[in-house]
Design an enzyme around this catalytic site. Sequence first.
Site, mmCIF file in Angstrom:
data_model
loop_
_atom_site.group_PDB
_atom_site.id
_atom_site.type_symbol
_atom_site.label_atom_id
_atom_site.label_comp_id
_atom_site.label_asym_id
_atom_site.label_seq_id
_atom_site.Cartn_x
_atom_site.Cartn_y
_atom_site.Cartn_z
ATOM 1 N N LYS A 1 0.826 -1.207 0.000
ATOM 2 C CA LYS A 1 0.000 0.000 0.000
ATOM 3 C C LYS A 1 0.867 1.267 0.000
ATOM 4 O O LYS A 1 0.616 2.214 0.734
ATOM 5 C CB LYS A 1 -0.917 -0.004 1.222
ATOM 6 C CG LYS A 1 -1.872 -1.194 1.243
ATOM 7 C CD LYS A 1 -2.795 -1.149 2.429
ATOM 8 C CE LYS A 1 -3.703 -2.337 2.551
ATOM 9 N NZ LYS A 1 -4.349 -2.789 1.356
ATOM 10 N N CYS A 2 1.855 1.274 -0.849
ATOM 11 C CA CYS A 2 2.841 2.354 -0.912
ATOM 12 C C CYS A 2 2.788 3.011 -2.290
ATOM 13 O O CYS A 2 2.416 2.373 -3.269
ATOM 14 C CB CYS A 2 4.231 1.743 -0.659
ATOM 15 S SG CYS A 2 5.622 2.859 -0.875
ATOM 16 N N GLY A 3 3.180 4.265 -2.359
ATOM 17 C CA GLY A 3 3.249 4.938 -3.646
ATOM 18 C C GLY A 3 4.224 4.272 -4.600
ATOM 19 O O GLY A 3 4.123 4.421 -5.819
ATOM 20 N N THR B 1 4.581 0.947 -4.726
ATOM 21 C CA THR B 1 4.126 -0.431 -4.955
ATOM 22 C C THR B 1 4.112 -0.813 -6.431
ATOM 23 O O THR B 1 4.447 -1.958 -6.761
ATOM 24 C CB THR B 1 2.745 -0.663 -4.295
ATOM 25 O OG1 THR B 1 2.881 -0.418 -2.889
ATOM 26 C CG2 THR B 1 2.244 -2.076 -4.510
#
Length: 160
Positions: free
Chosen positions: A34-36, A38
Amino acid sequence: MSIYDFTVKNIDGEDISLSKYKGKVLLIVNVASKCGFTPQYEGLEKLYDKYKDKDFMILGFPSNQFSNQEPGSNKDIKEFCQLTYGVSFDMFAKVDVNGEKEIPLYKHLKSEASGILGTKNIKWNFTKFLIDPYGKVIDRYGSITKPKEIEPEIKRLLGL
């Protein structure tokens, strides 16, 4: 000491000696769902597909240490990676990469290749460590470095 001296748990909870990767060029990455960053899973999988038959492997280590961006269980992470990005490279159990509970492998990686301005701690998800076929840490790349930007160095290490 080389990375081959470490044993870690894979995403299914089995102990894996990193000595099984002797002779391979490795890219070790702390990942999150859930990361930018990803979407880098896509670039990592492309690199893996391109060079997996030439003694190259990516090792993904999920970590929830950065803004709670990997909250799921190992089973959730495995499903997400396979269904969303078709990840087929080796994934490992969720770990700490900094602090009191960091796994020994990451302590070693950070001691061999520091970050910008000599910092040891991992700053964010998708920090990458490039390892040569002899288990030596060659370089460390920050989150903003896209997998394809590391490809020339991977090719050099593979003798291509």
